[in-house]
Design a protein around this motif. Structure first.
Motif, PDB file in Angstrom:
ATOM      1  N   ALA A  48     -39.010 136.993 116.594  1.00  0.00           N
ATOM      2  CA  ALA A  48     -40.209 137.603 116.023  1.00  0.00           C
ATOM      3  C   ALA A  48     -40.889 138.543 117.010  1.00  0.00           C
ATOM      4  O   ALA A  48     -41.492 139.544 116.614  1.00  0.00           O
ATOM      5  CB  ALA A  48     -41.189 136.515 115.585  1.00  0.00           C
ATOM      6  N   ALA A  49     -40.794 138.230 118.294  1.00  0.00           N
ATOM      7  CA  ALA A  49     -41.437 139.067 119.304  1.00  0.00           C
ATOM      8  C   ALA A  49     -40.866 140.480 119.334  1.00  0.00           C
ATOM      9  O   ALA A  49     -41.498 141.401 119.852  1.00  0.00           O
ATOM     10  CB  ALA A  49     -41.315 138.428 120.679  1.00  0.00           C
ATOM     11  N   GLY A  50     -39.694 140.691 118.778  1.00  0.00           N
ATOM     12  CA  GLY A  50     -39.077 142.006 118.775  1.00  0.00           C
ATOM     13  C   GLY A  50     -39.538 142.901 117.641  1.00  0.00           C
ATOM     14  O   GLY A  50     -39.216 144.101 117.627  1.00  0.00           O
ATOM     15  N   TYR A  51     -40.284 142.353 116.678  1.00  0.00           N
ATOM     16  CA  TYR A  51     -40.773 143.167 115.570  1.00  0.00           C
ATOM     17  C   TYR A  51     -41.963 144.022 116.019  1.00  0.00           C
ATOM     18  O   TYR A  51     -42.694 143.664 116.941  1.00  0.00           O
ATOM     19  CB  TYR A  51     -41.215 142.271 114.406  1.00  0.00           C
ATOM     20  CG  TYR A  51     -40.073 141.673 113.622  1.00  0.00           C
ATOM     21  CD1 TYR A  51     -39.649 142.241 112.427  1.00  0.00           C
ATOM     22  CD2 TYR A  51     -39.418 140.531 114.080  1.00  0.00           C
ATOM     23  CE1 TYR A  51     -38.609 141.675 111.704  1.00  0.00           C
ATOM     24  CE2 TYR A  51     -38.378 139.958 113.372  1.00  0.00           C
ATOM     25  CZ  TYR A  51     -37.970 140.546 112.182  1.00  0.00           C
ATOM     26  OH  TYR A  51     -36.928 139.995 111.475  1.00  0.00           O
ATOM     27  N   CYS A  59     -44.320 134.315 102.117  1.00  0.00           N
ATOM     28  CA  CYS A  59     -44.354 133.158 103.014  1.00  0.00           C
ATOM     29  C   CYS A  59     -45.788 132.747 103.334  1.00  0.00           C
ATOM     30  O   CYS A  59     -46.688 133.580 103.414  1.00  0.00           O
ATOM     31  CB  CYS A  59     -43.612 133.462 104.311  1.00  0.00           C
ATOM     32  SG  CYS A  59     -41.856 133.870 104.078  1.00  0.00           S
ATOM     33  N   GLU A  60     -45.976 131.460 103.529  1.00  0.00           N
ATOM     34  CA  GLU A  60     -47.243 130.918 103.997  1.00  0.00           C
ATOM     35  C   GLU A  60     -47.086 130.502 105.458  1.00  0.00           C
ATOM     36  O   GLU A  60     -46.001 130.095 105.882  1.00  0.00           O
ATOM     37  CB  GLU A  60     -47.660 129.695 103.162  1.00  0.00           C
ATOM     38  CG  GLU A  60     -47.879 129.987 101.690  1.00  0.00           C
ATOM     39  CD  GLU A  60     -49.126 130.824 101.469  1.00  0.00           C
ATOM     40  OE1 GLU A  60     -50.052 130.732 102.305  1.00  0.00           O
ATOM     41  OE2 GLU A  60     -49.176 131.582 100.480  1.00  0.00           O
ATOM     42  N   VAL A  61     -48.162 130.601 106.203  1.00  0.00           N
ATOM     43  CA  VAL A  61     -48.134 130.192 107.605  1.00  0.00           C
ATOM     44  C   VAL A  61     -49.291 129.230 107.831  1.00  0.00           C
ATOM     45  O   VAL A  61     -50.459 129.599 107.693  1.00  0.00           O
ATOM     46  CB  VAL A  61     -48.262 131.404 108.555  1.00  0.00           C
ATOM     47  CG1 VAL A  61     -48.142 130.951 110.008  1.00  0.00           C
ATOM     48  CG2 VAL A  61     -47.217 132.453 108.241  1.00  0.00           C
ATOM     49  N   CYS A 100     -59.124 139.072 118.736  1.00  0.00           N
ATOM     50  CA  CYS A 100     -58.340 137.841 118.611  1.00  0.00           C
ATOM     51  C   CYS A 100     -57.769 137.701 117.201  1.00  0.00           C
ATOM     52  O   CYS A 100     -56.597 137.320 117.024  1.00  0.00           O
ATOM     53  CB  CYS A 100     -59.205 136.629 118.950  1.00  0.00           C
ATOM     54  SG  CYS A 100     -59.562 136.420 120.701  1.00  0.00           S
ATOM     55  N   ARG A 101     -58.575 137.998 116.204  1.00  0.00           N
ATOM     56  CA  ARG A 101     -58.097 137.893 114.830  1.00  0.00           C
ATOM     57  C   ARG A 101     -56.947 138.865 114.576  1.00  0.00           C
ATOM     58  O   ARG A 101     -55.923 138.505 113.969  1.00  0.00           O
ATOM     59  CB  ARG A 101     -59.235 138.182 113.850  1.00  0.00           C
ATOM     60  CG  ARG A 101     -60.305 137.106 113.762  1.00  0.00           C
ATOM     61  CD  ARG A 101     -61.251 137.385 112.598  1.00  0.00           C
ATOM     62  NE  ARG A 101     -60.539 137.294 111.325  1.00  0.00           N
ATOM     63  CZ  ARG A 101     -60.975 137.823 110.186  1.00  0.00           C
ATOM     64  NH1 ARG A 101     -62.112 138.513 110.169  1.00  0.00           N
ATOM     65  NH2 ARG A 101     -60.276 137.690 109.073  1.00  0.00           N
ATOM     66  N   GLU A 102     -57.111 140.099 115.033  1.00  0.00           N
ATOM     67  CA  GLU A 102     -56.071 141.101 114.793  1.00  0.00           C
ATOM     68  C   GLU A 102     -54.777 140.740 115.508  1.00  0.00           C
ATOM     69  O   GLU A 102     -53.682 140.895 114.948  1.00  0.00           O
ATOM     70  CB  GLU A 102     -56.569 142.466 115.241  1.00  0.00           C
ATOM     71  CG  GLU A 102     -57.657 143.031 114.339  1.00  0.00           C
ATOM     72  CD  GLU A 102     -58.221 144.351 114.835  1.00  0.00           C
ATOM     73  OE1 GLU A 102     -58.903 145.035 114.051  1.00  0.00           O
ATOM     74  OE2 GLU A 102     -57.969 144.702 116.008  1.00  0.00           O
ATOM     75  N   ALA A 103     -54.884 140.248 116.747  1.00  0.00           N
ATOM     76  CA  ALA A 103     -53.680 139.859 117.484  1.00  0.00           C
ATOM     77  C   ALA A 103     -52.970 138.706 116.788  1.00  0.00           C
ATOM     78  O   ALA A 103     -51.739 138.695 116.652  1.00  0.00           O
ATOM     79  CB  ALA A 103     -54.048 139.479 118.919  1.00  0.00           C
ATOM     80  N   ALA A 104     -53.761 137.713 116.341  1.00  0.00           N
ATOM     81  CA  ALA A 104     -53.166 136.561 115.669  1.00  0.00           C
ATOM     82  C   ALA A 104     -52.578 136.943 114.317  1.00  0.00           C
ATOM     83  O   ALA A 104     -51.499 136.457 113.929  1.00  0.00           O
ATOM     84  CB  ALA A 104     -54.217 135.466 115.505  1.00  0.00           C
ATOM     85  N   ALA A 105     -53.257 137.820 113.579  1.00  0.00           N
ATOM     86  CA  ALA A 105     -52.745 138.260 112.277  1.00  0.00           C
ATOM     87  C   ALA A 105     -51.438 139.020 112.444  1.00  0.00           C
ATOM     88  O   ALA A 105     -50.489 138.852 111.654  1.00  0.00           O
ATOM     89  CB  ALA A 105     -53.781 139.124 111.574  1.00  0.00           C
ATOM     90  N   ALA A 106     -51.366 139.868 113.471  1.00  0.00           N
ATOM     91  CA  ALA A 106     -50.130 140.609 113.725  1.00  0.00           C
ATOM     92  C   ALA A 106     -48.999 139.662 114.069  1.00  0.00           C
ATOM     93  O   ALA A 106     -47.864 139.803 113.574  1.00  0.00           O
ATOM     94  CB  ALA A 106     -50.353 141.611 114.856  1.00  0.00           C
ATOM     95  N   LEU A 128     -43.955 136.588 112.747  1.00  0.00           N
ATOM     96  CA  LEU A 128     -43.250 135.316 112.541  1.00  0.00           C
ATOM     97  C   LEU A 128     -42.761 135.197 111.100  1.00  0.00           C
ATOM     98  O   LEU A 128     -41.629 134.763 110.836  1.00  0.00           O
ATOM     99  CB  LEU A 128     -44.184 134.149 112.880  1.00  0.00           C
ATOM    100  CG  LEU A 128     -44.567 133.981 114.354  1.00  0.00           C
ATOM    101  CD1 LEU A 128     -45.760 133.038 114.494  1.00  0.00           C
ATOM    102  CD2 LEU A 128     -43.385 133.450 115.165  1.00  0.00           C
ATOM    103  N   ALA A 129     -43.614 135.604 110.154  1.00  0.00           N
ATOM    104  CA  ALA A 129     -43.231 135.534 108.738  1.00  0.00           C
ATOM    105  C   ALA A 129     -42.077 136.485 108.431  1.00  0.00           C
ATOM    106  O   ALA A 129     -41.183 136.164 107.630  1.00  0.00           O
ATOM    107  CB  ALA A 129     -44.437 135.843 107.861  1.00  0.00           C
TER     108      ALA A 129
END
Length: 761
Positions: free
Chosen positions: A200-203, A177-179, A151-157, A162-163
């Motif tokens: 962002a989903a395309g990155y 950037c901060e999130v 979960c952490r890795e997916a969210a970090a990616a 997004l950034a």
């Protein structure tokens, strides 16, 4: 020469080269998530919609333990989302969500021949098995070890993607950037997740993902704190207003409802019923008979159940068991049966040259008895089966349902539903098999969805209780007349319950076939917790496998319940005989376990421990569940008082060390719930069998604690840097011995059988 897989693996491992096996080759699993309109998928764990809602996939069964809050909470923290924009959805069955820690712990259940070659081999095998077999079972408190890092890795990616998109719009580097709070921020500029998600989903995700420096952590709070949780439970509002949907709440167009009658024992066979008697019941949709059960579908469940009552199904029963027969077998085997040494510490068996004190403890079978009985809905059409049910092992339920009606597993779609409690009852999949057969039979007159709900009677008849266990503990004491233990022998007569369960879950065997397959086999998992949390010069544990004729399974706390009850009662008996204060007596034996020592000291402070003097009504117990730094620890002091209605538990004070706390509020709820569950085990009614049938076949007969029976509770957690551990089993395990020791203090009676009031007081 025949070549076995074990031989190939053993040879490869012994040769010191690369361990090569086709089934160990890593596999990649694509994302199983499907985006709805306006949503964008970010890997296998989350989706972000145009309105900024972040939907988190949860591959574990929500059964009250709060997993639908814990995993989304981890994602929200790592992603930088506002908690108010988080939503959840049950994850589809997929290899992307393999529960590797549980697969590794249960390796002896799904591949006993290859288990134990080496720690590295077991880990590789578990990883491959969990993915290839889509094994995402919910059990043993493994959710955080299995899924927190994913979960952490997916969210970090996703945060980095997004950034990146925001940075490209602003002409800055994404690292600047901060999130936070659902926005990407650079100076005065802000962009919401929703407006960035599509691009962002395309990155491409970063490899490795840029994790935040520290994982999510919540500080322990005082026992009397009323501080509001930072991450309130997601499921709480809908459970309060009734909109949360359990398996029993599924409604499909044209659905009919089914009830069922099972024979008294697993070997029962349906011999007849009065079909004509159902003719007076309105709204009947079909009668489905199997070799071992009879079901009726109707426009309402009450009509279906009334029809079954009128039809009076009859069953032939071979060799029905009774509680007295089971007790006699356990008694015989405890003293005369062949024992297998399954654990030794220190000098082991060699340390014991004599027995200075011995006691015997008896633990009756205990049923999970969740509020929601086994319930499932299904629709069979065009050779495909749709299933809606609560399952702790959904892929195994799919396989069992598919085999039952002769279709491919890929032709079964399972829609995971939450459970109204489970306590491991939903690791079994009988209801999945039965609803598949009923749906197929009703579909002969045209596809029609049907929902099956077991009556409470059948839930108790068909549930596999935690096995009974008779334990004989013997101690060799030092000559200093202070009760110090030099050696301890624990002999346990109990069925090989874990192996039996494994044959049902992974081998898809019937209950009686599973009993025959595992008869006489030693089972370390069926005796977990028998090595005490004390540093003693020598400990030896023997398992005496006993075939009792009663199918058994898993219930909250599992084998830690009987073993902890016996050990903590025995320690208290030694302390009382030699005039030792129970707390200091335990502290002197803890060795280097400073974490459990801290729990004992804090529990004593919370309870106002007075030394456990006669008539004080205070009793102490402690437990450690797990191994290494991941082990969870708890100490509990129960306070009992004599009153007009007899002896009553008025307070439970507990201190626990569960490592790093992810959600303090949920952890506390789990300890509280476990303590109440443990009260039910200690003070409830035993489920006695007569001719194979439980004498009590309704909820009231179980004698479970009511709200008015619940004592005051004071619970605190010890601050810890250890990895997070599961709090769900701790209370259920530690409460019975604490209550037994409190009753001894209050009454002078030493009760050595669970439930404690089985034979009165």
């Amino acid at each position: 020469m025949p070549v076995s897989r074990r031989g190939v693996l053993a040879g490869a491992a012994a040769g010191g080269g690369l361990l090569v096996a086709w089934w160990l080759v890593p596999r990649a699993y694509g994302t199983p998530l499907v985006a709805a309109k306006g949503e964008h998928v970010f890997g296998a764990w989350l989706k972000i919609a145009a309105d900024g809602v972040v939907t988190v996939a949860v591959p574990q069964l929500e059964m009250g333990q709060g997993i639908t809050t814990l995993l989304p909470q981890i994602v929200a923290h790592e992603l930088g989302a506002d908690w108010r924009q988080i939503a959840v959805e049950p994850a589809p069955v997929s290899g992307a969500y393999g529960n590797v820690p549980l697969a590794q712990k249960w390796i002896a259940l799904w591949d006993p021949l290859a288990a134990g070659l080496s720690a590295r081999t077991d880990a590789l095998m578990a990883t491959r098995f969990a993915g290839a077999q889509r094994f995402n079972a919910t059990a043993e408190g493994t959710s955080l070890p299995a899924y927190e890092m994913s979960c952490r890795e997916a969210a970090a990616a996703a945060r980095a993607m997004l950034a990146q998109e925001a940075a490209s719009r602003w002409g800055v580097t994404w690292e600047e950037c901060e999130v936070e709070g659902g926005f990407v921020i650079h100076g005065e500029r802000r962009a919401s997740f929703g407006e960035l998600a599509e691009a962002a989903a395309g990155y491409s995700p970063h490899d490795p993902p840029p994790l935040r420096p520290e994982p999510l952590r919540e500080a322990p709070l005082p026992a009397d704190s009323d501080q509001a949780p930072a991450y309130p439970r997601i499921d709480l509002p809908s459970k309060v207003d009734g909109s949360w949907r359990f398996a029993g709440d599924v409604r499909l167009p044209g659905m009919v409802f089914a009830s069922i009658r099972h024979g008294p024992t697993d070997g029962s066979e349906l011999t007849g019923f009065d079909r004509d008697a159902a003719g007076e019941i309105r709204g009947l949709a079909g009668i489905v008979e199997s070799k071992r059960w009879l079901a009726v579908a109707a426009e309402t469940w009450w009509s279906a159940d009334a029809a079954l009552e009128a039809m009076k199904p009859k069953f032939a029963v071979s060799a029905p068991v009774s509680s007295n027969e089971i007790a006699a077998k356990l008694d015989t085997f405890l003293t005369g049966g062949e024992g297998f040494i399954i654990a030794e510490t220190g000098f082991g068996a060699a340390a014991m040259t004599r027995v200075d004190m011995a006691r015997r403890y008896e633990i009756e079978p205990h049923h999970a008895a969740p509020v929601e009985t086994a319930t499932a809905a299904a629709r069979f059409a065009d050779g495909r089966l749709d299933l809606w049910l609560a399952s702790q092992a959904p892929e195994q339920a799919r396989i069992a349902a598919a085999r039952a009606i002769g279709i491919a597993t890929e032709d079964v779609a399972l829609y995971p539903m939450p459970a109204g409690g489970s306590f491991d009852a939903r690791l079994e999949h009988d209801h999945a098999i039965e609803i598949a057969l009923i749906a197929r039979e009703l579909a002969k007159d045209g596809p029609r969805p049907v929902q099956l709900t077991w009556p409470r009677r059948d839930e108790l008849i068909r549930s596999r209780p935690r096995p009974p266990a008779w334990l004989l503990l013997g101690a060799q004491l030092s000559g200093a007349d202070d009760g110090a233990i030099d050696a301890l022998r624990v002999r346990i007569a109990t069925p090989p319950a874990a192996r039996e369960f494994g044959q049902r879950l992974f081998g898809n065997l019937t209950t009686m076939a599973a009993i025959r397959e595992t008869s006489g086999q030693p089972d370390p998992l069926a005796c977990e917790g028998a090595v005490p949390p004390y540093e003693l010069p020598g400990v030896v544990v023997e398992h005496v496998p006993v075939e009792i004729g009663l199918p058994v399974g898993r219930v909250r706390g599992n084998s830690h319940g009987p073993t902890t009850f016996a050990i903590e009662s025995f320690i208290d008996e030694i302390a009382a005989k030699y005039g030792r204060e129970p707390l200091s007596f335990r502290m002197a034996m803890l060795g280097n376990d400073v974490r459990l020592a801290a729990c004992l000291q804090r529990a004593a402070q919370l309870a106002g421990w007075d030394g456990g003097a006669d008539q004080s009504g205070q009793g102490l117990a402690c437990a450690r569940i797990g191994d290494g730094p991941e082990a969870a620890r708890i100490a509990c002091i129960a306070t009992a008082r004599q009153g007009e209605g007899g002896v009553r538990v008025i307070q439970l004070a507990a201190a626990a060390d569960i490592g790093r706390i992810v959600n303090h509020d949920i952890a506390r709820q789990q300890i509280e719930g476990g303590l109440v569950f443990g009260m039910g085990i200690a003070l409830g009614n035993p489920v006695k069998l007569r001719s194979g049938m439980p004498e009590n076949r309704d909820y009231a007969g179980l004698g479970l604690p009511l709200l008015a029976d619940c004592p005051a509770m004071r619970i605190e957690f010890i601050a810890s840097e250890a990895p997070p551990a599961d709090p769900g089993e701790l209370g259920a395990v530690v409460a019975p011995p604490a209550i037994a020791n409190a009753l001894f203090s209050a009454t002078g009676l030493r009760l050595r059988r669970l439930p404690l009031l089985s034979d009165g007081i």
